[in-house]
Scaffold this motif. Structure first.
Motif, PDB file in Angstrom:
ATOM      1  N   PHE A 138     -46.372  -9.921  -0.114  1.00 10.22           N
ATOM      2  CA  PHE A 138     -45.458 -10.785   0.624  1.00 10.22           C
ATOM      3  C   PHE A 138     -46.248 -11.707   1.549  1.00 10.22           C
ATOM      4  O   PHE A 138     -47.093 -11.265   2.314  1.00 10.22           O
ATOM      5  CB  PHE A 138     -44.466  -9.952   1.444  1.00 10.22           C
ATOM      6  CG  PHE A 138     -43.558 -10.777   2.301  1.00 10.22           C
ATOM      7  CD1 PHE A 138     -42.529 -11.517   1.744  1.00 10.22           C
ATOM      8  CD2 PHE A 138     -43.736 -10.827   3.675  1.00 10.22           C
ATOM      9  CE1 PHE A 138     -41.689 -12.282   2.530  1.00 10.22           C
ATOM     10  CE2 PHE A 138     -42.906 -11.588   4.471  1.00 10.22           C
ATOM     11  CZ  PHE A 138     -41.881 -12.321   3.898  1.00 10.22           C
ATOM     12  N   ALA A 145     -38.095 -13.421   2.799  1.00  7.49           N
ATOM     13  CA  ALA A 145     -37.529 -12.103   2.520  1.00  7.49           C
ATOM     14  C   ALA A 145     -36.061 -12.099   2.931  1.00  7.49           C
ATOM     15  O   ALA A 145     -35.735 -12.336   4.083  1.00  7.49           O
ATOM     16  CB  ALA A 145     -38.298 -11.022   3.259  1.00  7.49           C
ATOM     17  N   VAL A 160     -43.577  -7.974  -3.182  1.00 10.04           N
ATOM     18  CA  VAL A 160     -42.342  -8.580  -3.672  1.00 10.04           C
ATOM     19  C   VAL A 160     -41.937  -7.842  -4.942  1.00 10.04           C
ATOM     20  O   VAL A 160     -42.709  -7.752  -5.902  1.00 10.04           O
ATOM     21  CB  VAL A 160     -42.546 -10.084  -3.962  1.00 10.04           C
ATOM     22  CG1 VAL A 160     -41.293 -10.676  -4.584  1.00 10.04           C
ATOM     23  CG2 VAL A 160     -42.927 -10.828  -2.693  1.00 10.04           C
ATOM     24  N   VAL A 182     -38.341  -7.452  -0.760  1.00 17.49           N
ATOM     25  CA  VAL A 182     -39.662  -6.895  -0.475  1.00 17.49           C
ATOM     26  C   VAL A 182     -39.565  -5.383  -0.302  1.00 17.49           C
ATOM     27  O   VAL A 182     -38.632  -4.880   0.327  1.00 17.49           O
ATOM     28  CB  VAL A 182     -40.234  -7.526   0.816  1.00 17.49           C
ATOM     29  CG1 VAL A 182     -41.612  -6.988   1.134  1.00 17.49           C
ATOM     30  CG2 VAL A 182     -40.285  -9.028   0.696  1.00 17.49           C
TER      31      VAL A 182
END
Length: 184
Positions: A138, A145, A160, A182
């Protein structure tokens, strides 16, 4: 005190004042030295040369700034068009995700696929690329997110796990961040 002593002291003071006055007069005559016409012209020439160099440097800076601005405008000229086309690409991708059962809908889906590929190719030529997200770490600079889920086996935290909406970038600028889920 006697008059003689007072006279001596007065004479000494007069002598000191005379020496001081002479020193001041010498300093004043040194300061009043007039410049010749040639010296004045040299000073003016130096001033003009300094002004010329400053103006030349300023012009060079303006030219460089303009060149940099033009390069940036050229590099990112497709930004607005790309942002406007992204929803259309999303819709075409959703159309491609539907199941086609009969011959007519299969032909229609093939046409939609051709249009989608043409748009992707045109965007790629302009420097617009999809941001890879699924399975990537991420990155808040390119990912948004919208949901978190507990990390399962084989999935590291801050990874992710699913892409809800694709993100795109133009060279190094993010046009639209990827909307992702996430693992935490």
């Amino acid at each position: 005190m006697s008059e003689e002593k007072e006279l001596e002291i007065a004479e000494e003071q007069n002598a000191e004042e005379t020496v001081d006055n002479q020193a001041v007069e010498e300093v004043e005559t040194e300061e009043v030295v007039e410049l010749s016409e040639v010296d004045e012209l040299k000073i003016k020439l130096d001033e003009m040369e300094d002004k010329f160099l400053r103006v030349s440097a300023e012009m060079a800076n303006v030219v460089q700034r303009n060149r940099n601005e033009r390069e940036l405008l050229q590099r990112y000229r497709s930004q607005d068009l790309g942002k406007k086309l992204l929803p259309a690409i999303d819709n075409l991708e959703r159309a491609m995700a539907t199941e086609a059962t009969d011959e007519q809908s299969i032909g229609l889906k093939k046409g939609v696929e051709m249009v989608l590929e043409s748009l992707r190719f045109a965007l790629k030529e302009e420097g617009i690329e999809e941001i890879l997200a699924k399975g990537e770490a991420f990155d808040p600079n390119v990912h948004q997110a919208v949901q978190t889920i507990p990390a399962s086996e084989g999935v590291e935290p801050d990874t992710v796990v699913e892409v809800l909406q694709k993100g795109y970038k133009l060279h190094d600028r993010v046009l639209r961040a990827s909307m992702v889920i996430v693992a935490q």
